[in-house]
Design a protein around this motif. Sequence first.
Motif, mmCIF file in Angstrom:
data_model
loop_
_atom_site.group_PDB
_atom_site.id
_atom_site.type_symbol
_atom_site.label_atom_id
_atom_site.label_comp_id
_atom_site.label_asym_id
_atom_site.label_seq_id
_atom_site.Cartn_x
_atom_site.Cartn_y
_atom_site.Cartn_z
ATOM 1 N N PHE A 97 142.188 50.805 20.968
ATOM 2 C CA PHE A 97 143.290 50.590 20.037
ATOM 3 C C PHE A 97 143.965 51.899 19.673
ATOM 4 C CE2 PHE A 97 144.496 51.062 15.622
ATOM 5 C CZ PHE A 97 145.661 50.318 15.649
ATOM 6 N N PHE A 98 143.162 52.912 19.313
ATOM 7 C CA PHE A 98 143.760 54.179 18.909
ATOM 8 C C PHE A 98 144.574 54.781 20.036
ATOM 9 C CE2 PHE A 98 140.506 54.227 15.514
ATOM 10 C CZ PHE A 98 141.387 54.286 14.461
ATOM 11 N N SER A 99 144.107 54.605 21.283
ATOM 12 C CA SER A 99 144.885 55.123 22.398
ATOM 13 C C SER A 99 146.177 54.341 22.557
ATOM 14 C CB SER A 99 144.075 55.048 23.698
ATOM 15 O OG SER A 99 143.856 53.714 24.079
ATOM 16 N N CYS A 100 146.163 53.051 22.216
ATOM 17 C CA CYS A 100 147.374 52.238 22.327
ATOM 18 C C CYS A 100 148.460 52.699 21.377
ATOM 19 C CB CYS A 100 147.052 50.771 22.018
ATOM 20 S SG CYS A 100 146.257 49.909 23.366
ATOM 21 N N LEU A 101 148.058 53.294 20.250
ATOM 22 C CA LEU A 101 149.042 53.733 19.275
ATOM 23 C C LEU A 101 149.970 54.793 19.833
ATOM 24 C CD1 LEU A 101 146.957 53.926 15.990
ATOM 25 C CD2 LEU A 101 148.520 52.130 16.721
ATOM 26 N N SER A 102 149.504 55.473 20.878
ATOM 27 C CA SER A 102 150.321 56.519 21.478
ATOM 28 C C SER A 102 151.322 55.968 22.490
ATOM 29 C CB SER A 102 149.430 57.555 22.170
ATOM 30 O OG SER A 102 148.722 56.963 23.229
ATOM 31 N N TYR A 122 143.958 44.459 26.533
ATOM 32 C CA TYR A 122 144.178 44.347 25.094
ATOM 33 C C TYR A 122 145.533 44.953 24.766
ATOM 34 C CZ TYR A 122 144.000 45.508 20.174
ATOM 35 O OH TYR A 122 144.307 45.635 18.849
ATOM 36 N N LEU A 123 146.436 44.143 24.214
ATOM 37 C CA LEU A 123 147.796 44.588 23.916
ATOM 38 C C LEU A 123 148.004 44.586 22.414
ATOM 39 C CD1 LEU A 123 149.017 42.342 26.720
ATOM 40 C CD2 LEU A 123 149.585 44.756 26.712
ATOM 41 N N GLU A 124 148.126 45.773 21.831
ATOM 42 C CA GLU A 124 148.159 45.879 20.370
ATOM 43 C C GLU A 124 149.449 45.370 19.739
ATOM 44 O OE1 GLU A 124 151.020 49.192 20.031
ATOM 45 O OE2 GLU A 124 149.948 48.290 18.375
ATOM 46 N N LYS A 125 150.454 45.039 20.542
ATOM 47 C CA LYS A 125 151.689 44.493 19.979
ATOM 48 C C LYS A 125 151.641 42.977 19.820
ATOM 49 C CE LYS A 125 154.823 48.153 21.457
ATOM 50 N NZ LYS A 125 156.036 48.486 22.235
ATOM 51 N N ILE A 126 150.636 42.322 20.395
ATOM 52 C CA ILE A 126 150.493 40.876 20.223
ATOM 53 C C ILE A 126 149.522 40.640 19.077
ATOM 54 C CG2 ILE A 126 149.922 38.682 21.317
ATOM 55 C CD1 ILE A 126 150.650 39.847 23.966
ATOM 56 N N SER A 176 149.126 31.165 13.287
ATOM 57 C CA SER A 176 149.016 31.188 14.749
ATOM 58 C C SER A 176 150.388 31.262 15.407
ATOM 59 C CB SER A 176 148.291 29.931 15.239
ATOM 60 O OG SER A 176 149.017 28.761 14.887
ATOM 61 N N LYS A 177 151.456 31.377 14.597
ATOM 62 C CA LYS A 177 152.816 31.463 15.138
ATOM 63 C C LYS A 177 153.054 32.836 15.757
ATOM 64 C CE LYS A 177 156.326 29.754 13.045
ATOM 65 N NZ LYS A 177 157.382 29.435 12.051
ATOM 66 N N LEU A 178 153.711 32.849 16.884
ATOM 67 C CA LEU A 178 154.029 34.103 17.554
ATOM 68 C C LEU A 178 155.155 34.819 16.823
ATOM 69 C CD1 LEU A 178 153.987 32.891 21.254
ATOM 70 C CD2 LEU A 178 152.303 34.363 20.166
ATOM 71 N N THR A 179 154.991 36.106 16.583
ATOM 72 C CA THR A 179 156.048 36.914 15.994
ATOM 73 C C THR A 179 157.072 37.257 17.072
ATOM 74 O OG1 THR A 179 154.949 39.015 16.464
ATOM 75 C CG2 THR A 179 154.395 37.921 14.377
ATOM 76 N N GLU A 180 158.242 37.721 16.655
ATOM 77 C CA GLU A 180 159.261 38.124 17.625
ATOM 78 C C GLU A 180 158.784 39.293 18.475
ATOM 79 O OE1 GLU A 180 162.107 36.515 18.393
ATOM 80 O OE2 GLU A 180 161.233 35.027 17.029
ATOM 81 N N GLN A 181 158.029 40.205 17.867
ATOM 82 C CA GLN A 181 157.475 41.330 18.625
ATOM 83 C C GLN A 181 156.509 40.831 19.696
ATOM 84 O OE1 GLN A 181 154.565 43.936 16.688
ATOM 85 N NE2 GLN A 181 155.630 45.715 17.539
ATOM 86 N N SER A 182 155.677 39.837 19.333
ATOM 87 C CA SER A 182 154.736 39.286 20.299
ATOM 88 C C SER A 182 155.464 38.610 21.457
ATOM 89 C CB SER A 182 153.799 38.286 19.617
ATOM 90 O OG SER A 182 152.973 38.921 18.665
ATOM 91 N N LYS A 183 156.540 37.897 21.147
ATOM 92 C CA LYS A 183 157.312 37.225 22.200
ATOM 93 C C LYS A 183 157.913 38.235 23.171
ATOM 94 C CE LYS A 183 158.481 33.148 19.427
ATOM 95 N NZ LYS A 183 159.574 32.392 18.770
ATOM 96 N N LYS A 184 158.416 39.346 22.651
ATOM 97 C CA LYS A 184 158.978 40.381 23.511
ATOM 98 C C LYS A 184 157.900 40.951 24.434
ATOM 99 C CE LYS A 184 162.689 41.801 20.358
ATOM 100 N NZ LYS A 184 163.196 42.887 19.474
ATOM 101 N N GLU A 185 156.705 41.153 23.887
ATOM 102 C CA GLU A 185 155.599 41.669 24.705
ATOM 103 C C GLU A 185 155.192 40.652 25.764
ATOM 104 O OE1 GLU A 185 153.078 44.950 25.547
ATOM 105 O OE2 GLU A 185 154.811 44.722 24.220
#
Length: 269
Positions: A13-18, A157-161, A168-177
């Motif tokens: 996760f911490f590496s994903c922040l970069s 593992y995708l930290e934007k989803i 349980s609704k998908l956010t707009e950011q999750s949909k883009k990912e």
Amino acid sequence: MIKKSIKILALLFFSCLSAQDKPVETVYFEFDKFNLYEDQVKGILNFLKNTDTTKVESIQIYGYCDDRGANDYNYELSRKRVNTVQNILTEAGFNKNKIMIFEGKGRVILKKEEESNLSESRSKNRRVDLFLVKKNSFGKGIYNSFQENHKTGDRIYLEKILFRMGSSKLTEQSKKELDKIVTLLQQQKTMEFKIIGHVCCTPSYFNDAIDKETLQRKLSLNRAKNVYKYLLDKGINSLRMRYAGYGNKFPLGQGEELDRRVEFLILKI
């Protein structure tokens, strides 16, 4: 063994922040053109020269047009702009297998506040954006993005989803990912995978949390199911996908938000 997995995922996760939220390089085009001037080509080559490619897991390239013209024409023009940049990179020695997404997005619709300076706004929309995903896998088979050559058992593992509390609704950011993942899955047509949902903030004597949308104690399952349904609606074959809820069994220990997530487990290549 579980503690070791949790530690690995926390490091991941911490590496994903970069990972890049904004393009690391943008190339602008003339109206109705997909070729570049010599100084623009040099700019791309300088970008590549100054990038430590040994630390790059993949690159994503997206092309756009301004708001004028027919949709089909603009999609084709934006795709040609992407191909121009992709060819410059590969001819300069960049590994083609690391270019994981290259997609023409078509025209960019102007916002009302952009209409006051129409010429400038349109010039900024005739572009190609480049995003870098830094190499940051920890442990065997754990990644932060889909790869060209996965193996059975790999985890992504995708930290934007991520999900909102109790939802349980998908956010707009999750949909883009997920739209990016659709593009990759269309390229890797034989890959089969399981979508795994997680929850936070639930007592250990419960297997799962309550979904405020359905009032059922199936929140992690519904999160995975909604990702499944979204990919299905985008044309991914149901025979390639499974989904499951793991409840609160695998917290990362890095805050509530990060436990409201989904992961992808590769089942077959």
